[in-house]
Enzyme design. Structure first.
Site, PDB file in Angstrom:
ATOM      1  N   CYS A   1     -16.297  59.415  51.664  1.00  0.00           N
ATOM      2  CA  CYS A   1     -16.180  59.700  53.067  1.00  0.00           C
ATOM      3  C   CYS A   1     -16.099  58.590  53.875  1.00  0.00           C
ATOM      4  O   CYS A   1     -16.736  57.704  53.850  1.00  0.00           O
ATOM      5  CB  CYS A   1     -17.173  60.480  53.878  1.00  0.00           C
ATOM      6  SG  CYS A   1     -16.710  60.685  55.579  1.00  0.00           S
TER       7      CYS A   1
ATOM      8  N   CYS B   1     -14.840  66.719  57.449  1.00  0.00           N
ATOM      9  CA  CYS B   1     -16.321  66.596  56.834  1.00  0.00           C
ATOM     10  C   CYS B   1     -16.349  66.998  55.154  1.00  0.00           C
ATOM     11  O   CYS B   1     -16.343  68.142  55.062  1.00  0.00           O
ATOM     12  CB  CYS B   1     -17.363  67.322  57.598  1.00  0.00           C
ATOM     13  SG  CYS B   1     -18.939  66.925  57.098  1.00  0.00           S
TER      14      CYS B   1
ATOM     15  N   CYS C   1     -19.730  57.842  61.651  1.00  0.00           N
ATOM     16  CA  CYS C   1     -20.270  59.232  61.816  1.00  0.00           C
ATOM     17  C   CYS C   1     -21.842  59.112  61.033  1.00  0.00           C
ATOM     18  O   CYS C   1     -22.001  58.210  60.146  1.00  0.00           O
ATOM     19  CB  CYS C   1     -19.583  60.201  60.870  1.00  0.00           C
ATOM     20  SG  CYS C   1     -20.472  61.535  60.505  1.00  0.00           S
TER      21      CYS C   1
ATOM     22  N   ASP D   1     -43.203  78.664  55.144  1.00  0.00           N
ATOM     23  CA  ASP D   1     -42.079  78.159  54.967  1.00  0.00           C
ATOM     24  C   ASP D   1     -41.762  77.532  56.548  1.00  0.00           C
ATOM     25  O   ASP D   1     -40.781  78.238  57.268  1.00  0.00           O
ATOM     26  CB  ASP D   1     -41.012  78.897  54.440  1.00  0.00           C
ATOM     27  CG  ASP D   1     -39.540  78.354  54.596  1.00  0.00           C
ATOM     28  OD1 ASP D   1     -39.472  76.964  54.623  1.00  0.00           O
ATOM     29  OD2 ASP D   1     -38.683  79.006  54.420  1.00  0.00           O
TER      30      ASP D   1
ATOM     31  N   CYS E   1     -39.295  71.200  54.341  1.00  0.00           N
ATOM     32  CA  CYS E   1     -38.178  70.310  54.540  1.00  0.00           C
ATOM     33  C   CYS E   1     -38.285  68.861  54.943  1.00  0.00           C
ATOM     34  O   CYS E   1     -37.496  68.213  55.373  1.00  0.00           O
ATOM     35  CB  CYS E   1     -37.174  71.050  55.409  1.00  0.00           C
ATOM     36  SG  CYS E   1     -37.572  71.550  57.171  1.00  0.00           S
TER      37      CYS E   1
ATOM     38  N   CYS F   1     -24.270  61.818  57.581  1.00  0.00           N
ATOM     39  CA  CYS F   1     -24.920  61.287  56.102  1.00  0.00           C
ATOM     40  C   CYS F   1     -25.598  59.737  55.979  1.00  0.00           C
ATOM     41  O   CYS F   1     -25.189  59.163  56.729  1.00  0.00           O
ATOM     42  CB  CYS F   1     -23.572  61.373  55.074  1.00  0.00           C
ATOM     43  SG  CYS F   1     -22.961  63.054  54.686  1.00  0.00           S
TER      44      CYS F   1
ATOM     45  N   GLN G   1     -30.707  79.270  54.665  1.00  0.00           N
ATOM     46  CA  GLN G   1     -30.682  77.957  54.020  1.00  0.00           C
ATOM     47  C   GLN G   1     -29.256  77.812  54.016  1.00  0.00           C
ATOM     48  O   GLN G   1     -28.127  78.410  53.762  1.00  0.00           O
ATOM     49  CB  GLN G   1     -30.979  78.193  52.546  1.00  0.00           C
ATOM     50  CG  GLN G   1     -32.544  78.412  52.564  1.00  0.00           C
ATOM     51  CD  GLN G   1     -33.330  77.031  53.059  1.00  0.00           C
ATOM     52  OE1 GLN G   1     -32.773  76.062  53.039  1.00  0.00           O
ATOM     53  NE2 GLN G   1     -34.559  77.415  53.446  1.00  0.00           N
TER      54      GLN G   1
END
Ligand code: SAM
Length: 406
Positions: A72, A163, A80, A334, A361, A83, A236
């Site tokens: 990218c 993106c 950006c 979770d 997460c 990421c 998800q």
């Protein structure tokens, strides 16, 4: 000493949580983005704090063999911030995340190196490759009405034309500036592309979402079922994530017919449905969820499972006030990024399950909860890592906890 907007040559050290590596300059810790362990780089300081600094690697003097050209063009210093790892080869991203998980388990979870080695933690890739996976993208909108993504640790919007980690159906939407789209009255543009084939776009103005195209109710397919969900509700994000996590939870818990189960932080009921399928029609499954939209979705989606009870409450309150009481055989936890927390872990342990599957997460919050389990006489018996968020620093874990006596 480092100064702001200073460029400094340094050797990059180990990875750290947050998508950066650690380096030292004159004894001062520097968190360096866009770098890899072992590299010699010129780093530009972006933030100075008491005791540490942040910097971007802006010139690579000696490159790691794991370095690749970011696919990218926006994944560059100062552009950006979506990421963190586009400059890292896909296999090395998995190793990077594994190292972060190991470090958190020893530092915050207080497990020994030998205990972590025994878990044999690895982070597995999901099908589909590192691009085109993101099924929910919330674009920010700048003062000129152009949609884009935010700069790292900033509210500054970077207008982009594509993106690359977004789902192909989202990449095709005419929402970004290159398509001529402008959103003068919106603060954000929310896009969704589901496993059921739905594509939905909404603008958000003063916190209120308004449909632009597609429906605000979408269909997902997971765990052998069809799901009807609010487009803005939790689901998800990686198309293969729901099935991957359900398979891991069932494999680790190995539910038996007749066992009772709790699905805590249950959302629309993904794990409750899977557990109900295994424990059978005579066993009770209790889902606890606090978001009204998710509770409504769970009640609608699980209506064919009469032994599943949906409790609308915060998990900590439901357990502390004994709206949900043990004994129970199996528990799925979770929680959101902040983790379950010590009080919930202690209440879960007190309910006497034979096993707990913890879907996490955030490795740091998970590691802190590992410590509560071990202090309570339980052990982390198995741990799996999944790359649900390729190109970013994020990683998903599924841990199996059991009483030490087992
Ligand atoms: C990571 S999501 C998991 C949802 C579901 N298990 C799934 O896989 O689709 C966490 C869920 O916990 C809910 N939640 C957050 N804090 C909560 C709390 N204190 N008590 C109950 N639910 C909570 C959120 O609304 C969200 O649905």
């Amino acid at each position: 000493m480092l100064e702001e907007v200073e460029r400094v040559e340094l050797t990059v050290g180990a990875v750290a949580p947050g998508g950066h590596c650690v380096a030292r300059v004159d004894g001062q810790v520097v968190f360096v983005r866009h770098a890899l362990p072992g590299e010699r780089v010129v780093a530009e300081v972006t933030e100075l704090h008491k005791g540490f600094a942040r910097a971007d690697a802006v010139e690579i003097l000696e490159a790691s063999p794991d370095r690749v050209e970011p696919p990218c063009p926006y994944a560059k210093p100062g552009r950006c911030g979506g990421c963190d790892l586009q400059h890292v080869a896909p296999a090395a991203q998995l190793a990077w995340k594994t190292d972060v998980v190991r470090e958190q388990l020893t530092r915050l979870g207080r497990l020994t190196d030998a205990e972590v080695d025994a878990l044999g933690v690895t982070v597995e890739a999901l099908p589909g490759g590192p691009l085109g996976w993101r099924s929910r993208v919330r674009y920010a909108v700048d003062a000129a009405g152009r949609a884009g993504l935010l700069k790292h640790r900033s509210h500054e919007v970077v207008p982009i034309d594509r993106c690359l980690i977004a789902h192909p159906a989202i990449q095709d939407l005419p929402v970004l500036p290159g398509s001529g789209a402008r959103w003068p009255d919106a603060e954000a543009v929310e896009t969704v592309a589901t496993t059921g084939g739905d594509v939905s776009v909404a603008t958000v103005t003063e916190g209120v979402a308004t449909a632009v195209s597609g429906s605000r109710t979408v269909r997902e397919v997971a765990a052998g079922r069809d799901w009807t969900l609010p487009a803005a509700g939790f689901w998800q994000v990686h198309p293969a994530a729901a099935d991957t996590l359900v398979a891991a939870v069932l494999d680790l818990l190995d539910p038996r017919p007749g066992e009772s189960a709790w699905d805590l932080y249950g959302g629309a009921g993904l794990f409750a449905a899977a557990l109900a399928g295994r424990v059978g029609p005579d066993a009770r499954v209790t889902l606890v969820e606090s978001a009204a939209q998710a509770v409504a979705a769970a009640r609608q989606n699980l209506a064919d499972l009469p032994r599943v009870e949906v409790v609308a409450a915060r998990v900590e309150t439901a357990l502390a006030r004994r709206r949900v009481t043990g004994p129970v055989d199996l528990v799925v936890l979770d929680p959101p990024r902040s983790g379950a927390g010590a009080a919930v872990v202690r209440d879960v342990v007190a309910a006497g399950p034979r096993a707990v599957a913890y879907v996490a997460c955030d490795p740091a919050a998970f590691a802190r909860d590992v410590r509560t389990f071990t202090t309570a006489g339980w052990r982390l018996a198995a741990l799996r890592g999944y790359d649900l968020f390729p190109m970013t620093q994020h990683v998903e874990l599924v841990g199996l906890f059991q009483p030490l006596s087992d």
